[in-house]
Design a protein around this motif. Sequence first.
Motif, PDB file in Angstrom:
ATOM      1  N   ASP A   9      40.993  50.031  39.694  1.00  0.00           N
ATOM      2  CA  ASP A   9      42.251  49.314  39.966  1.00  0.00           C
ATOM      3  C   ASP A   9      42.418  49.298  41.468  1.00  0.00           C
ATOM      4  O   ASP A   9      42.024  50.247  42.146  1.00  0.00           O
ATOM      5  CB  ASP A   9      43.458  50.066  39.406  1.00  0.00           C
ATOM      6  CG  ASP A   9      43.486  50.075  37.890  1.00  0.00           C
ATOM      7  OD1 ASP A   9      42.920  49.152  37.269  1.00  0.00           O
ATOM      8  OD2 ASP A   9      44.083  51.018  37.340  1.00  0.00           O
ATOM      9  N   LYS A  16      49.384  45.168  42.243  1.00  0.00           N
ATOM     10  CA  LYS A  16      48.037  45.368  41.693  1.00  0.00           C
ATOM     11  C   LYS A  16      47.242  44.083  41.842  1.00  0.00           C
ATOM     12  O   LYS A  16      47.674  43.032  41.358  1.00  0.00           O
ATOM     13  CB  LYS A  16      48.164  45.719  40.212  1.00  0.00           C
ATOM     14  CG  LYS A  16      46.966  46.364  39.623  1.00  0.00           C
ATOM     15  CD  LYS A  16      47.280  46.744  38.169  1.00  0.00           C
ATOM     16  CE  LYS A  16      46.316  47.763  37.652  1.00  0.00           C
ATOM     17  NZ  LYS A  16      46.628  48.158  36.289  1.00  0.00           N
ATOM     18  N   VAL A  17      46.098  44.140  42.531  1.00  0.00           N
ATOM     19  CA  VAL A  17      45.306  42.918  42.699  1.00  0.00           C
ATOM     20  C   VAL A  17      43.953  42.997  41.975  1.00  0.00           C
ATOM     21  O   VAL A  17      43.290  41.983  41.809  1.00  0.00           O
ATOM     22  CB  VAL A  17      45.107  42.532  44.189  1.00  0.00           C
ATOM     23  CG1 VAL A  17      46.422  42.205  44.843  1.00  0.00           C
ATOM     24  CG2 VAL A  17      44.375  43.597  44.965  1.00  0.00           C
ATOM     25  N   LEU A  18      43.563  44.201  41.533  1.00  0.00           N
ATOM     26  CA  LEU A  18      42.387  44.316  40.656  1.00  0.00           C
ATOM     27  C   LEU A  18      42.769  45.240  39.502  1.00  0.00           C
ATOM     28  O   LEU A  18      43.368  46.292  39.722  1.00  0.00           O
ATOM     29  CB  LEU A  18      41.194  44.929  41.389  1.00  0.00           C
ATOM     30  CG  LEU A  18      40.546  44.107  42.498  1.00  0.00           C
ATOM     31  CD1 LEU A  18      39.446  44.916  43.182  1.00  0.00           C
ATOM     32  CD2 LEU A  18      39.980  42.789  41.973  1.00  0.00           C
ATOM     33  N   SER A  19      42.419  44.812  38.285  1.00  0.00           N
ATOM     34  CA  SER A  19      42.826  45.578  37.105  1.00  0.00           C
ATOM     35  C   SER A  19      41.628  45.999  36.289  1.00  0.00           C
ATOM     36  O   SER A  19      40.920  45.154  35.739  1.00  0.00           O
ATOM     37  CB  SER A  19      43.689  44.722  36.178  1.00  0.00           C
ATOM     38  OG  SER A  19      44.942  44.565  36.690  1.00  0.00           O
ATOM     39  N   SER A  38      42.188  35.501  43.506  1.00  0.00           N
ATOM     40  CA  SER A  38      41.847  36.219  42.269  1.00  0.00           C
ATOM     41  C   SER A  38      41.285  37.625  42.540  1.00  0.00           C
ATOM     42  O   SER A  38      41.155  38.414  41.615  1.00  0.00           O
ATOM     43  CB  SER A  38      40.863  35.400  41.428  1.00  0.00           C
ATOM     44  OG  SER A  38      39.742  35.043  42.189  1.00  0.00           O
ATOM     45  N   GLY A  39      40.925  37.907  43.793  1.00  0.00           N
ATOM     46  CA  GLY A  39      40.468  39.270  44.120  1.00  0.00           C
ATOM     47  C   GLY A  39      39.017  39.351  44.567  1.00  0.00           C
ATOM     48  O   GLY A  39      38.473  40.448  44.724  1.00  0.00           O
ATOM     49  N   THR A  42      38.605  41.001  48.078  1.00  0.00           N
ATOM     50  CA  THR A  42      38.968  42.420  47.940  1.00  0.00           C
ATOM     51  C   THR A  42      37.794  43.193  47.338  1.00  0.00           C
ATOM     52  O   THR A  42      37.457  44.283  47.803  1.00  0.00           O
ATOM     53  CB  THR A  42      40.228  42.550  47.047  1.00  0.00           C
ATOM     54  OG1 THR A  42      41.260  41.753  47.614  1.00  0.00           O
ATOM     55  CG2 THR A  42      40.694  43.983  46.925  1.00  0.00           C
ATOM     56  N   GLY A 213      42.579  39.147  39.226  1.00  0.00           N
ATOM     57  CA  GLY A 213      42.124  40.532  39.344  1.00  0.00           C
ATOM     58  C   GLY A 213      41.441  41.085  38.115  1.00  0.00           C
ATOM     59  O   GLY A 213      41.191  42.290  38.032  1.00  0.00           O
TER      60      GLY A 213
END
Length: 244
Positions: A9, A16-19, A38-39, A42, A213
């Motif tokens: 995460d 929260k940008v990545l799950s 969309s991430g 990152t 994410g």
Amino acid sequence: MTINLNNVDFYFDKRKVLSDVSLDITSESTGFLGPNGSGKTTLLKIFSGLLKIKHGEIDVNNKGIKKYSSNDLAKLFAFVSQDYEPTFGFSVEEVIEMGRYPYLNKFGFMNIDDKKVIDKIIELLSLNSLRKIHTDELSSGEKQKVRFARALVQEPKYILLDEPTSNLDLSNKILILDVIKDIISFGTTLIITSHDLNFIKQSTKQCFMISDGVIQNSGKTKDILNHSNIEKLYKLDSLPDWVL
Ligand code: ADP
């Protein structure tokens, strides 16, 4: 050469940008495809250690990323950003030389081997005639080539290319595709983010589709890059034939 993420995460402040991202990068060329925000960038920054994670695990070549020093990471990863970077009047040659920093001795001098690597890469990318030119005077395609060259002289195991074709015209896109094939033939692993479906199709063997994410789909590029998956990824009712 592998990168494995388990249950990662990532938050910017409280957002929260990545799950729960779990993935294995095993190919010599991997693409990340997805809408803006969309991430993708990152993720590249997390792979290279530029962003540190607090939730989940990352192994690079079966070793936890936290066990690598920052100099080790600089020898493993070169990140080629899409962002404008001021180069303060440095020449093409000087900007490319900056890529050798993880290898310099404590006095910061280059040796004959450093110079040989730089000459080889300048030759490979046909940048000889531009060596002494100030980078501010270059076209966007030429600037992109200089960023590639700086990454290549770092002799990384992985080159991370963030939107490598943004701002490039057709002839430069073709040139960058050729360079990518050369990079792979050197044994360097490529990880590329792009919105450009055809570019991902041509330049990668493995692909991850990401939106908001979350990894939506993954597999061999030739298997998963199809109309139905792209429609779902971009939340479209139907995808015109010309897109892919
Ligand atoms: P992509 O590369 O797919 O366009 P990014 O990884 O750049 O997406 O961004 C993912 C999300 O994180 C976006 O919503 C973006 O606004 C946000 N974001 C990216 N960088 C930062 C930052 N430095 N500070 C706060 N939010 C950020």
